[in-house]
Design a protein around this motif. Structure first.
Motif, PDB file in Angstrom:
ATOM      1  N   LYS A   1       0.861  -1.207   0.000  1.00  0.00           N
ATOM      2  CA  LYS A   1       0.000   0.000   0.000  1.00  0.00           C
ATOM      3  C   LYS A   1       0.885   1.241   0.000  1.00  0.00           C
ATOM      4  CE  LYS A   1      -0.417  -0.157   5.023  1.00  0.00           C
ATOM      5  NZ  LYS A   1      -1.253  -0.261   6.191  1.00  0.00           N
ATOM      6  N   LYS A   2       0.263   2.382  -0.199  1.00  0.00           N
ATOM      7  CA  LYS A   2       1.062   3.613  -0.199  1.00  0.00           C
ATOM      8  C   LYS A   2       1.524   3.918   1.225  1.00  0.00           C
ATOM      9  CE  LYS A   2      -2.801   6.927  -0.295  1.00  0.00           C
ATOM     10  NZ  LYS A   2      -3.925   6.135  -0.721  1.00  0.00           N
ATOM     11  N   SER A   3       2.674   4.577   1.307  1.00  0.00           N
ATOM     12  CA  SER A   3       3.178   4.912   2.639  1.00  0.00           C
ATOM     13  C   SER A   3       2.443   6.137   3.147  1.00  0.00           C
ATOM     14  CB  SER A   3       4.680   5.168   2.594  1.00  0.00           C
ATOM     15  OG  SER A   3       4.935   6.286   1.806  1.00  0.00           O
ATOM     16  N   THR A   4       2.221   6.174   4.448  1.00  0.00           N
ATOM     17  CA  THR A   4       1.518   7.314   5.033  1.00  0.00           C
ATOM     18  C   THR A   4       2.539   8.239   5.681  1.00  0.00           C
ATOM     19  OG1 THR A   4       1.238   5.979   7.006  1.00  0.00           O
ATOM     20  CG2 THR A   4      -0.624   6.066   5.490  1.00  0.00           C
ATOM     21  N   ILE A   5       2.158   9.496   5.855  1.00  0.00           N
ATOM     22  CA  ILE A   5       3.097  10.477   6.407  1.00  0.00           C
ATOM     23  C   ILE A   5       3.488  10.100   7.836  1.00  0.00           C
ATOM     24  CG2 ILE A   5       3.386  12.909   7.072  1.00  0.00           C
ATOM     25  CD1 ILE A   5       1.750  13.582   4.576  1.00  0.00           C
ATOM     26  N   ASP A   6       2.503   9.599   8.603  1.00  0.00           N
ATOM     27  CA  ASP A   6       2.838   9.237   9.990  1.00  0.00           C
ATOM     28  C   ASP A   6       3.571   7.896  10.054  1.00  0.00           C
ATOM     29  OD1 ASP A   6       0.907   7.391   9.418  1.00  0.00           O
ATOM     30  OD2 ASP A   6      -0.513   8.031  10.944  1.00  0.00           O
ATOM     31  N   GLY A   7       3.702   7.227   8.888  1.00  0.00           N
ATOM     32  CA  GLY A   7       4.440   5.966   8.852  1.00  0.00           C
ATOM     33  C   GLY A   7       3.712   4.834   9.543  1.00  0.00           C
ATOM     34  N   TYR A   8       2.403   5.032   9.860  1.00  0.00           N
ATOM     35  CA  TYR A   8       1.681   3.999  10.596  1.00  0.00           C
ATOM     36  C   TYR A   8       1.406   2.787   9.693  1.00  0.00           C
ATOM     37  CZ  TYR A   8      -1.685   1.553  13.420  1.00  0.00           C
ATOM     38  OH  TYR A   8      -2.323   0.574  14.142  1.00  0.00           O
ATOM     39  N   GLY A   9       1.750   1.618  10.168  1.00  0.00           N
ATOM     40  CA  GLY A   9       1.500   0.401   9.391  1.00  0.00           C
ATOM     41  C   GLY A   9       2.567   0.223   8.332  1.00  0.00           C
ATOM     42  N   LEU A  10       3.141  -0.947   8.324  1.00  0.00           N
ATOM     43  CA  LEU A  10       4.233  -1.221   7.391  1.00  0.00           C
ATOM     44  C   LEU A  10       3.675  -1.328   5.968  1.00  0.00           C
ATOM     45  CD1 LEU A  10       7.247  -1.997   7.293  1.00  0.00           C
ATOM     46  CD2 LEU A  10       6.528  -4.371   7.580  1.00  0.00           C
ATOM     47  N   HIS A  11       4.199  -0.526   5.033  1.00  0.00           N
ATOM     48  CA  HIS A  11       3.616  -0.592   3.679  1.00  0.00           C
ATOM     49  C   HIS A  11       4.352  -1.564   2.757  1.00  0.00           C
ATOM     50  CE1 HIS A  11       6.696   2.512   2.879  1.00  0.00           C
ATOM     51  NE2 HIS A  11       6.648   2.070   1.649  1.00  0.00           N
ATOM     52  N   GLY A  12       5.496  -2.054   3.213  1.00  0.00           N
ATOM     53  CA  GLY A  12       6.207  -3.031   2.386  1.00  0.00           C
ATOM     54  C   GLY A  12       7.500  -3.458   3.042  1.00  0.00           C
ATOM     55  N   SER A  13       8.139  -4.460   2.436  1.00  0.00           N
ATOM     56  CA  SER A  13       9.409  -4.933   3.003  1.00  0.00           C
ATOM     57  C   SER A  13      10.246  -5.582   1.905  1.00  0.00           C
ATOM     58  CB  SER A  13       9.165  -5.923   4.143  1.00  0.00           C
ATOM     59  OG  SER A  13       8.647  -7.138   3.653  1.00  0.00           O
ATOM     60  N   GLY A  14      11.505  -5.800   2.240  1.00  0.00           N
ATOM     61  CA  GLY A  14      12.419  -6.388   1.261  1.00  0.00           C
ATOM     62  C   GLY A  14      13.180  -7.560   1.835  1.00  0.00           C
ATOM     63  N   MET A  15      13.593  -8.436   0.945  1.00  0.00           N
ATOM     64  CA  MET A  15      14.492  -9.533   1.311  1.00  0.00           C
ATOM     65  C   MET A  15      15.695  -9.459   0.388  1.00  0.00           C
ATOM     66  SD  MET A  15      13.722 -11.688   3.776  1.00  0.00           S
ATOM     67  CE  MET A  15      14.364 -13.328   3.473  1.00  0.00           C
ATOM     68  N   PHE A  16      16.864  -9.467   0.983  1.00  0.00           N
ATOM     69  CA  PHE A  16      18.095  -9.489   0.206  1.00  0.00           C
ATOM     70  C   PHE A  16      18.826 -10.777   0.534  1.00  0.00           C
ATOM     71  CE2 PHE A  16      22.316  -8.578  -1.189  1.00  0.00           C
ATOM     72  CZ  PHE A  16      22.129  -7.762  -2.293  1.00  0.00           C
ATOM     73  N   LEU A  17      19.184 -11.546  -0.502  1.00  0.00           N
ATOM     74  CA  LEU A  17      19.891 -12.812  -0.260  1.00  0.00           C
ATOM     75  C   LEU A  17      21.226 -12.826  -0.981  1.00  0.00           C
ATOM     76  CD1 LEU A  17      16.658 -13.762  -0.208  1.00  0.00           C
ATOM     77  CD2 LEU A  17      17.775 -15.948   0.204  1.00  0.00           C
ATOM     78  N   ILE A  18      22.243 -13.190  -0.253  1.00  0.00           N
ATOM     79  CA  ILE A  18      23.566 -13.412  -0.827  1.00  0.00           C
ATOM     80  C   ILE A  18      23.697 -14.916  -1.046  1.00  0.00           C
ATOM     81  CG2 ILE A  18      26.053 -13.286  -0.322  1.00  0.00           C
ATOM     82  CD1 ILE A  18      25.247 -10.726   1.353  1.00  0.00           C
ATOM     83  N   ASN A  19      24.191 -15.320  -2.192  1.00  0.00           N
ATOM     84  CA  ASN A  19      24.263 -16.749  -2.575  1.00  0.00           C
ATOM     85  C   ASN A  19      22.898 -17.442  -2.441  1.00  0.00           C
ATOM     86  OD1 ASN A  19      27.036 -16.482  -2.983  1.00  0.00           O
ATOM     87  ND2 ASN A  19      27.488 -16.966  -0.837  1.00  0.00           N
ATOM     88  N   PRO A  20      21.865 -16.902  -3.097  1.00  0.00           N
ATOM     89  CA  PRO A  20      20.553 -17.563  -3.020  1.00  0.00           C
ATOM     90  C   PRO A  20      20.582 -18.864  -3.809  1.00  0.00           C
ATOM     91  CG  PRO A  20      20.510 -15.850  -4.686  1.00  0.00           C
ATOM     92  CD  PRO A  20      21.865 -15.755  -4.039  1.00  0.00           C
ATOM     93  N   PRO A  21      19.664 -19.799  -3.522  1.00  0.00           N
ATOM     94  CA  PRO A  21      19.560 -20.972  -4.394  1.00  0.00           C
ATOM     95  C   PRO A  21      19.220 -20.503  -5.808  1.00  0.00           C
ATOM     96  CG  PRO A  21      17.886 -21.029  -2.647  1.00  0.00           C
ATOM     97  CD  PRO A  21      18.655 -19.760  -2.468  1.00  0.00           C
ATOM     98  N   TRP A  22      19.777 -21.168  -6.818  1.00  0.00           N
ATOM     99  CA  TRP A  22      19.542 -20.677  -8.186  1.00  0.00           C
ATOM    100  C   TRP A  22      18.079 -20.809  -8.588  1.00  0.00           C
ATOM    101  CZ3 TRP A  22      17.631 -23.746 -12.102  1.00  0.00           C
ATOM    102  CH2 TRP A  22      17.685 -25.124 -11.896  1.00  0.00           C
ATOM    103  N   THR A  23      17.327 -21.652  -7.890  1.00  0.00           N
ATOM    104  CA  THR A  23      15.905 -21.849  -8.191  1.00  0.00           C
ATOM    105  C   THR A  23      15.019 -20.711  -7.660  1.00  0.00           C
ATOM    106  OG1 THR A  23      15.862 -23.137  -6.154  1.00  0.00           O
ATOM    107  CG2 THR A  23      16.018 -24.375  -8.217  1.00  0.00           C
ATOM    108  N   LEU A  24      15.561 -19.912  -6.755  1.00  0.00           N
ATOM    109  CA  LEU A  24      14.712 -18.909  -6.089  1.00  0.00           C
ATOM    110  C   LEU A  24      14.210 -17.831  -7.053  1.00  0.00           C
ATOM    111  CD1 LEU A  24      13.482 -17.872  -3.447  1.00  0.00           C
ATOM    112  CD2 LEU A  24      15.614 -16.638  -3.013  1.00  0.00           C
ATOM    113  N   HIS A  25      15.090 -17.394  -7.944  1.00  0.00           N
ATOM    114  CA  HIS A  25      14.696 -16.328  -8.869  1.00  0.00           C
ATOM    115  C   HIS A  25      13.502 -16.779  -9.717  1.00  0.00           C
ATOM    116  CE1 HIS A  25      15.710 -13.489 -12.385  1.00  0.00           C
ATOM    117  NE2 HIS A  25      15.025 -12.836 -11.484  1.00  0.00           N
ATOM    118  N   GLU A  26      13.603 -17.995 -10.271  1.00  0.00           N
ATOM    119  CA  GLU A  26      12.495 -18.517 -11.094  1.00  0.00           C
ATOM    120  C   GLU A  26      11.219 -18.606 -10.262  1.00  0.00           C
ATOM    121  OE1 GLU A  26      12.221 -19.040 -14.339  1.00  0.00           O
ATOM    122  OE2 GLU A  26      14.220 -18.150 -14.393  1.00  0.00           O
ATOM    123  N   GLY A  27      11.347 -19.125  -9.034  1.00  0.00           N
ATOM    124  CA  GLY A  27      10.166 -19.269  -8.164  1.00  0.00           C
ATOM    125  C   GLY A  27       9.514 -17.923  -7.882  1.00  0.00           C
ATOM    126  N   LEU A  28      10.344 -16.914  -7.627  1.00  0.00           N
ATOM    127  CA  LEU A  28       9.796 -15.588  -7.291  1.00  0.00           C
ATOM    128  C   LEU A  28       9.231 -14.867  -8.505  1.00  0.00           C
ATOM    129  CD1 LEU A  28      12.382 -14.273  -4.646  1.00  0.00           C
ATOM    130  CD2 LEU A  28      10.043 -15.045  -4.231  1.00  0.00           C
TER     131      LEU A  28
END
Ligand code: SAM
Length: 295
Positions: free
Chosen positions: A232-259
């Motif tokens: 969702k869009k971010s709000t000025i008061d920052g209430y409620g998480l609007h998104g998140s990220g995952m960063f992987l080093i040496n991910p399984p090669w199958t992960l990209h296709e799955g995602l």
């Protein structure tokens, strides 16, 4: 410092992204017989009751795992994850949600090892009690440390099996967590260059958050994957998480296709307004060593 309790957030959109990737990564590890270690630097309580007052106060799970619960068209990576959550809810009603330590234990084999760090005085008590109910094999496989995960992980790397994954999942309530995460990631890469390192982070309007992600992308590693999910869009008061990220080093090669299938599905099904979306990047050998000129 210790105001964060994961019970308010268990099963939300951020957990869905993080845990679906965790399950896929460990399923991939299981394709080889050699045992591996999982180090979870910020473990939480292990298992959450979605009917508790805490979970119901925010009901975040309803817009996370709740939206996938009855879906019949899940892409394989998400179907595997939801099947793991179903194992905890055998009568078909979504009442319990396993955290990262329990999902890891479910996928791991008896020869694999789990190392957990948790510093919250109440969460660690709950984690210990929850582990007592997990049976002998899980207890033999698992060690719980009531220590700082950023510091403690260093002494465990590389694992004796030379195979494994580190999950770094702070709450980032303390802004120093961004800097500490980056330092820890660099240490992990130095000590365990072949290991899979997975970092979760919130999409927030903070310089520290965007800088941390940029630093990750510039690390000299063999491969990395970066996925972000905005609901969702971010709000000025920052209430409620609007998104998140995952960063992987040496991910399984199958992960990209799955995602590639899972991320558009998640953006569509977990999206709450027109700002919902995702990003997905994968780099192999991002810094190739230049070939020597022959004389
Ligand atoms: N990884 C869990 C999961 O996916 O189910 C959720 C973890 S929650 C986001 C972060 C946890 O880290 C909280 O339970 C908090 O008490 C704990 N914590 C905070 N600072 C810590 C530190 N320096 N070392 C270890 N645990 C810490």
């Amino acid at each position: 410092m210790f105001s964060y309790r994961h019970a308010f957030h268990a099963g939300n959109h951020a957990d869905v992204l993080k845990h679906a990737i965790l399950v896929h990564t460990l399923d991939y590890f299981n394709k080889k017989d050699a045992p591996y270690w999982v180090v979870d630097t910020h473990a939480g309580a292990g298992l959450y009751n979605l009917e508790s007052d805490w979970a119901n106060k925010t009901s975040e799970f309803e817009d996370g795992i709740g939206r996938l619960w009855d879906a019949k068209d899940l892409p394989p990576l998400l179907a595997d994850y939801v099947a793991r959550i179903r194992d905890y809810n055998t009568n078909g009603r979504l009442k319990r949600y396993p955290g990262s330590p329990w999902l890891a234990l479910d996928v791991m084999r008896p020869s694999d090892r789990l190392r957990l760090f948790e510093m919250h005085p109440t969460e660690i008590d709950t984690l210990v009690v929850n582990l007592e109910h997990q049976g002998r094999t899980a207890q033999r496989q698992t060690t719980i440390y009531g220590d700082d995960g950023f510091e403690g992980v260093k002494a465990l790397l590389p694992p004796p099996t030379r195979r494994g994954m580190v999950l770094i999942d702070p709450s980032y309530e303390d802004k120093h967590d961004y800097r500490r995460t980056l330092i820890t990631v660099k240490e992990c890469v130095k000590r365990f260059a072949t290991g899979t390192i997975a970092i979760w982070y919130p999409l927030v309007q903070r310089r520290e958050a965007s800088e941390m992600a940029r630093h990750f992308e510039n690390l000299k590693v063999k491969s990395w994957l970066h996925a972000t999910l905005t609901v969702k869009k971010s709000t000025i008061d920052g209430y409620g998480l609007h998104g998140s990220g995952m960063f992987l080093i040496n991910p399984p090669w199958t992960l990209h296709e799955g995602l590639k299938q899972a991320m558009p599905y998640l953006a569509r099904e977990l999206g709450q307004d027109e700002r919902a979306g995702f990003t997905l990047q994968y780099r192999e050998n991002p810094f190739p060593v230049p070939k020597k000129q022959s004389d």
